[in-house]
Design an enzyme around this catalytic site. Structure first.
Site, PDB file in Angstrom:
ATOM      1  N   ASN A  35       0.875  -1.175   0.000  1.00 19.39           N
ATOM      2  CA  ASN A  35       0.000   0.000   0.000  1.00 19.39           C
ATOM      3  C   ASN A  35       0.912   1.225   0.000  1.00 19.39           C
ATOM      4  O   ASN A  35       1.436   1.617   1.040  1.00 19.39           O
ATOM      5  CB  ASN A  35      -0.898  -0.035   1.242  1.00 19.39           C
ATOM      6  CG  ASN A  35      -1.869   1.136   1.288  1.00 19.39           C
ATOM      7  OD1 ASN A  35      -1.811   2.050   0.463  1.00 19.39           O
ATOM      8  ND2 ASN A  35      -2.746   1.119   2.269  1.00 19.39           N
TER       9      ASN A  35
ATOM     10  N   ARG B 110      -2.527  -2.079  -3.505  1.00 21.36           N
ATOM     11  CA  ARG B 110      -3.752  -1.308  -3.300  1.00 21.36           C
ATOM     12  C   ARG B 110      -3.689  -0.079  -4.211  1.00 21.36           C
ATOM     13  O   ARG B 110      -2.691   0.644  -4.227  1.00 21.36           O
ATOM     14  CB  ARG B 110      -3.835  -0.847  -1.847  1.00 21.36           C
ATOM     15  CG  ARG B 110      -5.030   0.030  -1.620  1.00 21.36           C
ATOM     16  CD  ARG B 110      -4.951   0.770  -0.320  1.00 21.36           C
ATOM     17  NE  ARG B 110      -6.139   1.583  -0.152  1.00 21.36           N
ATOM     18  CZ  ARG B 110      -6.130   2.784   0.409  1.00 21.36           C
ATOM     19  NH1 ARG B 110      -5.013   3.284   0.875  1.00 21.36           N
ATOM     20  NH2 ARG B 110      -7.249   3.466   0.520  1.00 21.36           N
TER      21      ARG B 110
ATOM     22  N   HIS C  65     -13.214   2.694   0.214  1.00 24.10           N
ATOM     23  CA  HIS C  65     -13.236   1.637   1.238  1.00 24.10           C
ATOM     24  C   HIS C  65     -13.882   0.362   0.709  1.00 24.10           C
ATOM     25  O   HIS C  65     -14.339  -0.481   1.483  1.00 24.10           O
ATOM     26  CB  HIS C  65     -14.018   2.055   2.509  1.00 24.10           C
ATOM     27  CG  HIS C  65     -13.421   3.176   3.286  1.00 24.10           C
ATOM     28  ND1 HIS C  65     -14.192   4.159   3.873  1.00 24.10           N
ATOM     29  CD2 HIS C  65     -12.143   3.472   3.603  1.00 24.10           C
ATOM     30  CE1 HIS C  65     -13.407   5.014   4.506  1.00 24.10           C
ATOM     31  NE2 HIS C  65     -12.149   4.619   4.355  1.00 24.10           N
TER      32      HIS C  65
ATOM     33  N   ARG D 130     -12.393  15.270   7.951  1.00 26.50           N
ATOM     34  CA  ARG D 130     -13.121  15.649   6.733  1.00 26.50           C
ATOM     35  C   ARG D 130     -14.553  16.036   7.061  1.00 26.50           C
ATOM     36  O   ARG D 130     -15.166  15.434   7.945  1.00 26.50           O
ATOM     37  CB  ARG D 130     -13.122  14.491   5.731  1.00 26.50           C
ATOM     38  CG  ARG D 130     -11.767  14.220   5.132  1.00 26.50           C
ATOM     39  CD  ARG D 130     -11.847  13.080   4.128  1.00 26.50           C
ATOM     40  NE  ARG D 130     -10.640  12.282   4.203  1.00 26.50           N
ATOM     41  CZ  ARG D 130     -10.591  10.971   3.999  1.00 26.50           C
ATOM     42  NH1 ARG D 130     -11.684  10.302   3.708  1.00 26.50           N
ATOM     43  NH2 ARG D 130      -9.462  10.342   4.087  1.00 26.50           N
TER      44      ARG D 130
ATOM     45  N   GLU E 107      -8.212  -5.551   4.846  1.00 29.10           N
ATOM     46  CA  GLU E 107      -8.086  -5.214   3.431  1.00 29.10           C
ATOM     47  C   GLU E 107      -6.898  -5.933   2.795  1.00 29.10           C
ATOM     48  O   GLU E 107      -6.949  -6.324   1.627  1.00 29.10           O
ATOM     49  CB  GLU E 107      -7.957  -3.699   3.272  1.00 29.10           C
ATOM     50  CG  GLU E 107      -9.262  -2.993   3.645  1.00 29.10           C
ATOM     51  CD  GLU E 107      -9.097  -1.525   3.982  1.00 29.10           C
ATOM     52  OE1 GLU E 107      -9.327  -0.710   3.100  1.00 29.10           O
ATOM     53  OE2 GLU E 107      -8.744  -1.198   5.132  1.00 29.10           O
TER      54      GLU E 107
END
Ligand code: AMP
Length: 398
Positions: free
Chosen positions: A7, A92, A181, A242, A385
């Site tokens: 990643n 990823r 996601h 956010r 993940e």
């Protein structure tokens, strides 16, 4: 078969080496400050080998990958004898646009298509591409696979992914809801079906990924039908920093009043908003819980807003799917915060949800936290993940 999962961020690179016979992690680690000075923390998880945690020069991602391979194969810190034992690499990639509805084996044509997706994720995709290029340079023709955050959401119908703006912006520029996601939502929904002992095709699930970034996904029959993040990961729920959903008129008002440019405005909405912006305390839910317990009203307000939004969006997905069989909590907050789970579940009384406080107090395992007679089941499922990336890589390369 052993698979390296990568990643890559702009200045960091996370990795895990996974043995697919047992699906166990042999080693994991993190390169940081790539292009600045460089630091590698490498943790072998078998053979009682020591942790390596030191500064190492990493002018580019290539040196970072080379350092990772060096540690994975070294006598002192290694878990494999040589690079030959690494059968494939799974990467990823944040944004696959409409081009990628599933994981794909990387070749030159895929690299070109990834470049075309850069405008959709100008911060993330270039870093992912740099990571892939560095791996191809250092590891030669080891097969590699790209796994996209957006791919799982490509099954959304037009009514869910379209924005009500002139159609040309979709047609010409690909402006639409993509969602993120996806790898996490896919993992926990499949695991939930396993735990319920039912085919996923027969289930309506709502997955709540609540971490520093948060999104909710409606999964009908194993397919995503709606999700709360959009063209970018900025919208939907209020998150750590956010803003989540926001009237675009507010942006114009603030920019005009304070003479702020669009870059600074977006920095405020991405980095200084969310529960951090509302509370003025922290983006970390542990800090918010502690501050709220000491009577900090704004910390409590930020928590209340987050819980309310999760319940509100999840409720809209019950309507979208005309029902729900189970609700899943995952990621940092979802897996660890029993108070947030309990506060959100309070809103689900109309669904006949009842929570077992003892189960809700447990941590670190796949667990049903609703009572056996709860009409809708509620699960906590730690996301994984990396395992999804490794499984896809095995399926495509193995
Ligand atoms: P993630 O993005 O999935 O890594 O989640 C990170 C976030 O999880 C942190 O910023 C915290 O807000 C939250 N978190 C982690 N541990 C706890 C905990 N024990 N209680 C509440 N929140 C937690």
């Amino acid at each position: 078969m052993k698979i390296l999962v990568i990643n890559a961020g702009s200045s960091s690179l996370k990795y895990q080496l996974i043995d697919m016979e047992t699906e166990s992690v042999l080693a994991k680690g993190l390169c940081e400050r790539i292009g600045i000075d460089g630091h590698l923390k490498h943790t072998p998880l078998i053979g009682g080998k020591p942790v390596f945690d030191e500064d190492l020069a990493m002018p580019t991602h290539s040196e970072a990958i080379a350092a990772v391979i060096d540690k994975l194969t070294s006598a002192e810190y290694g878990v494999v004898a040589s690079m030959k034992e690494i059968d494939a690499v799974g990467h990823r990639v944040v944004h696959g646009g409409e081009k990628f509805a599933s994981s794909v084996k990387i070749d030159d044509a895929v690299m070109a298509a990834l470049e075309e997706c850069i405008p959709f994720a100008p911060l993330h995709n270039p870093a992912n591409i740099t990571g892939i290029e560095a791996c191809r340079k250092v590891m030669g023709d080891v097969p590699m696979v790209a796994v996209f955050d957006t791919a799982f959401h490509q099954t959304m119908p037009g009514k869910a992914y379209m924005y009500a703006i002139p159609y040309e912006y979709y047609q010409n520029d690909g402006i639409r809801r993509y969602g993120f996601h996806g790898t996490s939502h896919r993992y926990v929904s499949a695991r939930c079906a396993e735990l319920m002992g039912k085919p996923i095709e027969e289930l309506k699930l709502i997955s709540c990924h609540m971490g520093n970034g948060s999104s909710i996904c409606a999964i009908d029959g194993g397919k995503c039908v709606d999700t709360s993040m959009g063209f970018t990961p900025l919208v939907g729920l209020p998150m750590g920093t956010r803003c989540g959903d926001l009237d675009s008129g507010v942006i114009q008002f603030i920019m005009n009043k304070y003479g702020i440019g669009i870059d600074e405005m977006l920095n405020i909405l991405n980095k200084k908003s969310g529960v951090l912006g509302v509370s003025g305390v922290s983006s970390d839910f542990r800090d918010l819980d502690a501050a709220a317990a000491e009577g900090n009203d704004r910390a409590q307000l930020a928590l209340d807003m987050f819980h309310y939004w999760v319940a509100k969006v999840a409720g809209s997905y019950v309507a979208a799917m005309n029902g729900v069989d189970a609700i899943i909590f995952t990621a940092g907050v979802g897996e660890n915060s029993k108070s947030s789970r309990a506060a959100i579940a309070e809103y689900f009384g109309y669904l006949g949800v009842t929570i077992d406080p003892e189960a809700n107090a447990k941590r670190g395992e796949d667990i049903m936290i609703s009572t056996p007679d709860s009409k809708v089941k509620v699960f906590v499922i730690p996301t994984n993940e990396e395992l999804v990336i490794a499984r896809d890589t095995k399926a495509i390369c193995g």
